[in-house]
Design a protein around this motif. Structure first.
Motif, short mmCIF file in Angstrom:
data_model
loop_
_atom_site.label_atom_id
_atom_site.label_comp_id
_atom_site.label_asym_id
_atom_site.label_seq_id
_atom_site.Cartn_x
_atom_site.Cartn_y
_atom_site.Cartn_z
N MET A 197 0.85 -1.20 0.00
CA MET A 197 0.00 0.00 0.00
C MET A 197 0.88 1.25 0.00
N ALA A 198 0.55 2.22 -0.86
CA ALA A 198 1.35 3.44 -0.96
C ALA A 198 1.20 4.26 0.32
N ARG A 199 2.26 4.93 0.70
CA ARG A 199 2.22 5.78 1.87
C ARG A 199 1.32 6.99 1.64
N LYS A 200 0.68 7.46 2.70
CA LYS A 200 -0.15 8.66 2.58
C LYS A 200 0.70 9.88 2.27
N LEU A 201 1.86 9.97 2.91
CA LEU A 201 2.75 11.13 2.76
C LEU A 201 3.96 10.75 1.94
N GLN A 202 4.21 11.49 0.85
CA GLN A 202 5.34 11.17 -0.02
C GLN A 202 6.26 12.35 -0.29
N THR A 203 5.75 13.56 -0.17
CA THR A 203 6.53 14.76 -0.46
C THR A 203 6.45 15.73 0.72
N ILE A 204 7.60 16.28 1.11
CA ILE A 204 7.64 17.25 2.21
C ILE A 204 8.27 18.55 1.71
N GLY A 205 7.52 19.63 1.84
CA GLY A 205 8.02 20.94 1.46
C GLY A 205 8.46 21.72 2.69
N PHE A 206 9.57 22.42 2.56
CA PHE A 206 10.08 23.26 3.65
C PHE A 206 10.15 24.71 3.21
N ASP A 207 9.70 25.60 4.08
CA ASP A 207 10.00 27.02 3.93
C ASP A 207 11.47 27.22 4.28
N ALA A 208 12.03 28.36 3.89
CA ALA A 208 13.46 28.61 4.14
C ALA A 208 13.67 29.59 5.30
N ASP A 209 13.32 30.86 5.10
CA ASP A 209 13.60 31.91 6.09
C ASP A 209 12.85 31.69 7.39
#
Length: 232
Positions: free
Chosen positions: A1-13
């Protein structure tokens, strides 16, 4: 089964490295320069008004901040601001652009820990050249699978960016210190939004937290990997 979460975005400043502290220091310097013309509280309000008014013209970042300070200086002095004061404002802006990057606690360890298992994306707004320079100096550049430097962060911004990555917008998370820019629009888009508070907060980035199961708040980036494990 595919994971629910696959991509994580981060802010920088002020999520990965310090930023707002340099704006606060420069603003204090600006207030000292104009102390003979108006009181600090009035100057603060006039500068904030100028910043809000000018975002659509100059965008976010140091250059827009410097132009707003110059505009405010001309305004509160009714055009009588001395040339040497304008020069010192410009010098302060150049000092901000040249300031070395200082990572926030847990930033490097957390990004490194997650980069092996998730698609890691940097999503930041501001001046293109300055943001690229800060990323290069941070030592984190090689950990990101994608970098997006945008003029504004809206729900559509996150839909456009996350749709390019595994899991799409529903399988993505945005992590940042701005409720208005990082969390609320990401949750509106259908992603998870994780708020990481910073000691200093720009007035124009304040907003109410969303009422959604996809919203989370953590004390610092060290708490992110356990949260990710719960969601996965």
């Amino acid at each position: 089964m595919a994971r629910k979460l696959q991509t994580i975005g981060f802010d920088a400043d002020d999520t990965l490295w310090h930023n707002e502290r340099f704006f606060k220091l420069t603003q204090a310097r600006f207030e000292d320069l104009l102390a003979d013309f108006t009181d600090r509280s009035r100057l603060h309000d006039r500068l904030l008004e100028a910043e809000r008014r000018n975002i659509g013209h100059y965008g976010f970042g140091v250059k827009g901040f410097v132009l707003s300070m110059i505009e405010t200086a001309i305004d509160v002095t009714e055009g009588a601001v001395p040339g040497h004061v304008i020069k010192q404002i410009l010098d302060a802006g150049q000092d901000m652009l040249a300031h070395p990057i200082e990572l926030l606690p847990h930033a490097q360890d957390t990004v490194e820990a997650l980069s092996g298992s998730y698609r890691i994306v940097l999503i930041t707004k501001g001046d293109l050249l300055h943001q690229e320079r800060k990323l290069a100096q941070s030592g984190l550049g090689d950990l990101f699978d994608d970098v997006a430097i945008v003029s504004e962060k809206t729900a559509q911004t996150y839909r456009d960016i996350f749709s390019r990555h595994p899991g799409g917008v529903n399988g993505a998370m945005m992590v940042g210190n701005s409720m208005r820019s990082d969390v609320v629009p990401a949750v509106e888009a259908g992603s998870w939004g994780v708020f990481v508070p910073h000691d200093l907060e720009w007035d124009l980035e304040k907003a109410d937290a969303p009422t959604s199961r996809r919203y989370h708040a953590i004390a610092d980036l060290g708490e992110l990997p356990p949260l990710v494990d719960e969601i996965r």
